[in-house]
Design a protein around this motif. Structure first.
Motif, PDB file in Angstrom:
ATOM      1  N   THR A   1      13.902   1.677  13.041  1.00 45.06           N
ATOM      2  CA  THR A   1      13.082   2.427  12.088  1.00 45.06           C
ATOM      3  C   THR A   1      11.611   2.100  12.304  1.00 45.06           C
ATOM      4  N   ALA A   2      11.350   0.849  12.729  1.00 49.40           N
ATOM      5  CA  ALA A   2       9.960   0.489  13.017  1.00 49.40           C
ATOM      6  C   ALA A   2       9.385   1.410  14.085  1.00 49.40           C
ATOM      7  N   ALA A   3      10.233   1.774  15.052  1.00 45.60           N
ATOM      8  CA  ALA A   3       9.782   2.672  16.104  1.00 45.60           C
ATOM      9  C   ALA A   3       9.430   4.043  15.535  1.00 45.60           C
ATOM     10  N   VAL A   4      10.189   4.477  14.552  1.00 46.00           N
ATOM     11  CA  VAL A   4       9.888   5.754  13.905  1.00 46.00           C
ATOM     12  C   VAL A   4       8.480   5.701  13.307  1.00 46.00           C
ATOM     13  N   VAL A   5       8.212   4.604  12.599  1.00 49.21           N
ATOM     14  CA  VAL A   5       6.899   4.463  11.973  1.00 49.21           C
ATOM     15  C   VAL A   5       5.806   4.421  13.040  1.00 49.21           C
ATOM     16  N   MET A   6       6.058   3.688  14.118  1.00 49.68           N
ATOM     17  CA  MET A   6       5.063   3.606  15.196  1.00 49.68           C
ATOM     18  C   MET A   6       4.769   4.988  15.766  1.00 49.68           C
ATOM     19  N   ALA A   7       5.832   5.754  16.022  1.00 52.98           N
ATOM     20  CA  ALA A   7       5.625   7.095  16.571  1.00 52.98           C
ATOM     21  C   ALA A   7       4.813   7.943  15.590  1.00 52.98           C
ATOM     22  N   GLN A   8       5.139   7.839  14.316  1.00 55.18           N
ATOM     23  CA  GLN A   8       4.430   8.635  13.316  1.00 55.18           C
ATOM     24  C   GLN A   8       2.958   8.237  13.242  1.00 55.18           C
ATOM     25  N   VAL A   9       2.697   6.930  13.231  1.00 55.07           N
ATOM     26  CA  VAL A   9       1.308   6.477  13.161  1.00 55.07           C
ATOM     27  C   VAL A   9       0.535   6.982  14.378  1.00 55.07           C
ATOM     28  N   PHE A  10       1.163   6.904  15.539  1.00 56.14           N
ATOM     29  CA  PHE A  10       0.490   7.309  16.767  1.00 56.14           C
ATOM     30  C   PHE A  10       0.055   8.765  16.720  1.00 56.14           C
ATOM     31  N   VAL A  11       0.954   9.638  16.305  1.00 58.06           N
ATOM     32  CA  VAL A  11       0.601  11.058  16.356  1.00 58.06           C
ATOM     33  C   VAL A  11      -0.206  11.527  15.157  1.00 58.06           C
ATOM     34  N   SER A  12      -0.111  10.840  14.029  1.00 54.72           N
ATOM     35  CA  SER A  12      -0.752  11.374  12.828  1.00 54.72           C
ATOM     36  C   SER A  12      -2.076  10.713  12.469  1.00 54.72           C
ATOM     37  N   SER A  13      -2.293   9.477  12.933  1.00 58.99           N
ATOM     38  CA  SER A  13      -3.509   8.786  12.488  1.00 58.99           C
ATOM     39  C   SER A  13      -4.807   9.500  12.864  1.00 58.99           C
ATOM     40  N   PRO A  14      -4.883  10.176  14.024  1.00 60.90           N
ATOM     41  CA  PRO A  14      -6.150  10.848  14.340  1.00 60.90           C
ATOM     42  C   PRO A  14      -6.584  11.843  13.274  1.00 60.90           C
ATOM     43  N   PHE A  15      -5.627  12.486  12.639  1.00 63.92           N
ATOM     44  CA  PHE A  15      -5.995  13.471  11.628  1.00 63.92           C
ATOM     45  C   PHE A  15      -6.755  12.806  10.488  1.00 63.92           C
ATOM     46  N   TYR A  16      -6.319  11.622  10.100  1.00 61.39           N
ATOM     47  CA  TYR A  16      -7.009  10.943   9.020  1.00 61.39           C
ATOM     48  C   TYR A  16      -8.358  10.413   9.488  1.00 61.39           C
ATOM     49  N   VAL A  17      -8.366   9.769  10.658  1.00 56.55           N
ATOM     50  CA  VAL A  17      -9.602   9.142  11.125  1.00 56.55           C
ATOM     51  C   VAL A  17     -10.704  10.181  11.300  1.00 56.55           C
ATOM     52  N   ARG A  18     -10.340  11.337  11.855  1.00 53.81           N
ATOM     53  CA  ARG A  18     -11.350  12.381  12.034  1.00 53.81           C
ATOM     54  C   ARG A  18     -11.925  12.834  10.702  1.00 53.81           C
ATOM     55  N   ALA A  19     -11.033  13.071   9.735  1.00 51.51           N
ATOM     56  CA  ALA A  19     -11.502  13.549   8.433  1.00 51.51           C
ATOM     57  C   ALA A  19     -12.322  12.483   7.725  1.00 51.51           C
ATOM     58  N   ALA A  20     -11.856  11.244   7.797  1.00 57.65           N
ATOM     59  CA  ALA A  20     -12.584  10.168   7.124  1.00 57.65           C
ATOM     60  C   ALA A  20     -13.954   9.977   7.756  1.00 57.65           C
ATOM     61  N   ARG A  21     -14.005  10.059   9.067  1.00 58.49           N
ATOM     62  CA  ARG A  21     -15.275   9.887   9.746  1.00 58.49           C
ATOM     63  C   ARG A  21     -16.258  10.963   9.322  1.00 58.49           C
ATOM     64  N   ALA A  22     -15.779  12.198   9.275  1.00 60.92           N
ATOM     65  CA  ALA A  22     -16.655  13.286   8.835  1.00 60.92           C
ATOM     66  C   ALA A  22     -17.109  13.046   7.401  1.00 60.92           C
ATOM     67  N   GLY A  23     -16.193  12.574   6.570  1.00 63.99           N
ATOM     68  CA  GLY A  23     -16.540  12.304   5.180  1.00 63.99           C
ATOM     69  C   GLY A  23     -17.618  11.249   5.063  1.00 63.99           C
ATOM     70  N   PHE A  24     -17.478  10.170   5.842  1.00 64.48           N
ATOM     71  CA  PHE A  24     -18.477   9.099   5.782  1.00 64.48           C
ATOM     72  C   PHE A  24     -19.816   9.563   6.329  1.00 64.48           C
ATOM     73  N   LEU A  25     -19.763  10.370   7.372  1.00 65.39           N
ATOM     74  CA  LEU A  25     -21.012  10.858   7.959  1.00 65.39           C
ATOM     75  C   LEU A  25     -21.803  11.697   6.971  1.00 65.39           C
TER      76      LEU A  25
ATOM     77  N   ALA B   1     -12.797  14.197   1.366  1.00 62.88           N
ATOM     78  CA  ALA B   1     -12.497  14.208   2.800  1.00 62.88           C
ATOM     79  C   ALA B   1     -11.360  13.232   3.109  1.00 62.88           C
ATOM     80  N   LEU B   2     -11.398  12.057   2.475  1.00 64.02           N
ATOM     81  CA  LEU B   2     -10.366  11.060   2.734  1.00 64.02           C
ATOM     82  C   LEU B   2      -9.003  11.585   2.298  1.00 64.02           C
ATOM     83  N   LEU B   3      -9.002  12.209   1.131  1.00 59.00           N
ATOM     84  CA  LEU B   3      -7.743  12.727   0.602  1.00 59.00           C
ATOM     85  C   LEU B   3      -7.195  13.840   1.497  1.00 59.00           C
ATOM     86  N   GLY B   4      -8.081  14.756   1.861  1.00 63.60           N
ATOM     87  CA  GLY B   4      -7.657  15.847   2.730  1.00 63.60           C
ATOM     88  C   GLY B   4      -7.098  15.323   4.047  1.00 63.60           C
ATOM     89  N   GLY B   5      -7.780  14.327   4.614  1.00 63.38           N
ATOM     90  CA  GLY B   5      -7.313  13.738   5.862  1.00 63.38           C
ATOM     91  C   GLY B   5      -5.974  13.057   5.699  1.00 63.38           C
TER      92      GLY B   5
END
Lengths: 255, 217, 266
Positions: free
Chosen positions: A126-150, A182-186
């Motif tokens: 199951t840890a692998a499931v979480v790892m796969a999910q984090v890998f593919v989904s984290s960019p969506f949050y980071v991009r939105a958060a970065r734009a929000g902070f900017l 922005a954070l919430l949307g991301g």
């Protein structure tokens, strides 16, 4: 004339989105959906998906927020490279991501000796499931958060400092509240992507009921296994979840 | 007393300022781009000078060995565009610095109200920052800076964000409020008219150099 | 008042657009003959080797879609357009015939055998079938609906209670399963890169590349009946004449290619 064309174009795309979803949702009678959802396979997939996506989101928020902040605030050489790296998982096909994770964290992967010594097995868990999910989904949050902070007026952060709030408290009292939409949307996008993750999951985590058979895998497998009602019921659930979250977040944003 | 003796290499010029600011208002006049905001930012700790020192009431804020971060300097700064927090009410804005100092809630409330009353905007405590007029915003910003009882006060072009009609009236009100304060107060402006309102001490700044101006009696 | 030049430009564009939209329609008659074949993943090497010979003989090009037979059957049931279906078991073919999607009776064209594979390093020390029930062994199978996954599980059930196998052998192995892959090639790949301790694939899946990375353990005789591969022309085939020719080829000249890859005669 131009207005009519614009309206038609918009309507076409909207219809293209709504019609398949509506078709799916209306395919089964509610009674059949409910009984299909009560099968152990369905419940297992539901619980697993909820559990893993929430954990994946928590990890993404914890690690991604500092990263987004650094990308928004710190000027350092190679920042654009880091930006590009963060965007990679969005562009890389999920199966490729899964293969990459497998070749590095798998049993004979790059980190295998270290993991073996620590007694940790990652693939097929199951840890692998979480790892796969984090890998593919984290960019969506980071991009939105970065734009929000900017988008935050730095003068406000300076004001906070002159009034006596240290960097951490400024972040908490000024930066985060102002970046919140922005954070919430991301976070929502991130969660949704994690929920729908298939290719990387089956490659790295495998497919086992209760361990790695998330909702998307269960839908696909039930489709083959001939259990269409279960596949449809699970799909309806996924659509309902997604719609609910999107609506809630939009309501929040309007506040 | 605020002692300043600092240098900072900037992109367009070399900034150098050396002066002593006693209690009361000192006006720093200079054209746009002369380095007025830089001066305030250095004093507030938002910019670190290359050389020199800043000492306030005997406490070293900045020298070759130490650098006290802005959130530990106890210096009030009123920004040019006021920098009021848009997500907080007027009352919460003013209470912000007290919160930073962990002042308990009840005392916070009382001091905030007192500060707002003093500036004649006592009724605005629950208002949204976006609803205020320019003059009101300026008073709230001032209240926010003063309520923490700072050891020094800096004002960055406090009147330039106001429309010309309001400016004259607010200028005299500001002069009257500031006359009541007995801490080193630096007011930077490009407007010569402000000189007249604050006659006690005037400094000139040009191309990053602070020059002592004529002192009026 | 638009200029004459602009009007001509507009007319020209409209004409081009119309031509582009209409042109593909009468394409059928002019196109070279081709067929689409949905085939079980285990047939990949054999069919891809056989296709050029078929094309040379008949002039018909072949496009393949390989995958788990259950996936393919599901796609066909949902209306996917294909000419021929070659399944790795009769159960998936039955789905097609029951749904009335097959033209005529399916014919068996090959048989296959199950084998056990373990990584060359053999981390769990598996040397025979009973070893799969040892606690902690990581077994990789195809999903039960995929033919090879079904065959494997049927074999385990068959062996349970036999000499050398505990009565609960099948359950014990099922407990050790760590993943249900979507087709047999995925099982072979996972074992070949060392993920998993053992997997069940067809003997035909032992390509030179796989062979260099795994050790093959044959199933004991009688443990599993041979896998039966039926082939059928589909009722809604866009090109049923050439589809029939392909089936005929598979049953005739094509047998050599299947035999070369290790398939048994039908």
């Amino acid at each position: 004339m131009i207005r009519a064309v614009v309206a038609v174009a918009a309507a076409l795309l909207l219809a293209f989105i709504i019609i398949p979803l509506a078709g799916l949702v209306l395919h089964l009678a509610p009674r059949d959906i409910v009984s299909a959802l009560q099968t152990p396979a369905a419940q297992s997939a539901l619980c697993l998906s909820l559990l893993t996506t929430v954990i994946a989101l928590a990890i993404t928020l914890t690690l991604g927020t500092p990263l987004a902040y650094i990308l928004a605030r710190a000027a350092f050489r190679g920042r654009s490279i880091v930006d590009a790296i963060v965007d990679l998982p969005i562009v890389v096909p999920p199966a490729v991501a899964g293969l990459a994770l497998l070749l590095v964290f798998g049993r004979t992967g790059t980190f295998a000796p270290v993991l073996a010594r620590l007694g940790i097995q990652l693939s097929f868990t199951t840890a692998a499931v979480v790892m796969a999910q984090v890998f593919v989904s984290s960019p969506f949050y980071v991009r939105a958060a970065r734009a929000g902070f900017l988008n935050i007026d730095r003068t406000l952060e300076s004001a906070s400092a002159t009034l006596g709030m240290g960097p951490l408290r400024t972040f908490y009292f000024v930066t985060v509240p102002l970046a919140a939409p922005a954070l919430l949307g991301g976070a929502v996008l991130c969660w949704a992507r994690a929920l729908g993750e298939f290719g990387a999951t089956i490659m790295f985590a495998g497919n086992l009921l209760g361990v790695s058979q998330t909702l998307p895998l269960a839908v696909y497998l039930n489709l083959e296994g001939g259990s269409m009602p279960v596949a449809i019921a699970l799909s309806v659930i996924m659509i309902a979840f997604s719609a609910a979250v999107v609506i809630v977040v939009r309501l929040f944003e309007r506040r | 007393m605020l002692h300043i003796d600092v240098g900072l290499q900037m992109r367009d010029f070399t900034f150098a300022a050396s002066t002593e600011v006693p209690s009361g208002v000192t006006v720093v006049v200079g054209p746009s781009g002369a380095g007025k905001s830089t001066l305030l930012r250095i004093i507030a700790g938002l910019l670190r000078p290359d050389s020199g020192s800043i000492v306030l009431d005997g406490r070293v804020l900045s020298d070759h060995r130490t650098f006290v971060p802005p959130y530990q300097r106890d210096i009030g700064l009123v920004f040019q565009e006021y920098a009021l927090f848009p997500h907080l009410s007027v009352g919460r804005n003013v209470a912000y610095g007290l919160r930073a100092r962990n002042v308990p809630a009840r005392e916070r409330g009382a001091r905030v109200q007192a500060a707002l009353d003093r500036l004649e905007v006592g009724s605005l405590a629950n208002e949204h920052v976006g609803e205020l007029s320019g003059g009101q915003r300026q008073r709230v910003a001032l209240a926010r800076a003063l309520v923490i009882e700072p050891k020094a006060l800096l004002l960055d072009e406090p009147l330039s964000a106001l429309d010309p009609q309001t400016r004259g009236r607010v200028r005299s009100e500001l002069a009257s409020i500031l006359s009541d304060i007995h801490i080193p107060t630096l007011l930077v402006t490009h407007d010569e008219a402000d000189r007249a309102a604050f006659p006690q001490r005037v400094l000139l700044i040009e191309h990053g150099r602070l020059i002592s101006g004529a002192q009026h009696g | 008042m638009k200029s004459l030049q602009t009007m001509n430009r507009i007319r020209f564009c409209a004409l081009m657009l119309a031509t582009a939209l209409v042109a593909p329609l009468p394409a059928g008659a002019a196109d070279p003959a081709k067929i689409t074949v949905f085939a079980a993943a285990s047939l990949r090497e054999a069919f891809e080797a056989a296709a050029p010979a078929f094309t040379k003989k008949t002039g018909t090009a072949v496009t393949f879609s390989f995958g788990g037979s259950d996936t393919l059957a599901a796609q066909l049931a949902q209306g996917a357009a294909a000419d021929v279906f070659a399944s790795a078991n009769e159960a998936q073919m039955k789905k097609i015939t029951d749904a009335g999607l097959a033209a005529g009776q399916p014919k068996t064209f090959a048989r296959n055998r199950l084998v056990l594979i373990v990584p060359k390093s053999n981390p769990a020390g598996i040397t025979n079938l009973p070893g799969l029930a040892k606690p902690g062994v990581k077994v990789v199978l195809a999903a039960a609906a995929v033919p090879v996954g079904g065959y494997a599980r049927a074999a385990f059930k068959h062996q349970a209670g036999q000499p050398g196998y505990a009565p609960d052998y099948a359950d014990a192995v099922e407990k050790n399963v760590v993943s249900n892959e979507l087709d047999v090639k995925a099982v072979a790949t996972k074992i070949s890169i060392g993920e998993g301790d053992a997997g069940v694939v067809y003997s035909t899946d032992i390509t030179p590349d796989i062979a260099s990375k795994v050790t093959v353990i044959p199933f004991p005789p009688g443990a599993s009946p041979d896998a039966i591969y039926p082939i059928a022309v589909l009722k809604n085939a866009p090109n049923s004449r050439d589809a029939q020719a392909f089936v005929g080829f598979v049953l005739g000249d094509g047998q050599a290619f299947l035999k070369a890859r290790g398939f048994l005669a039908p």
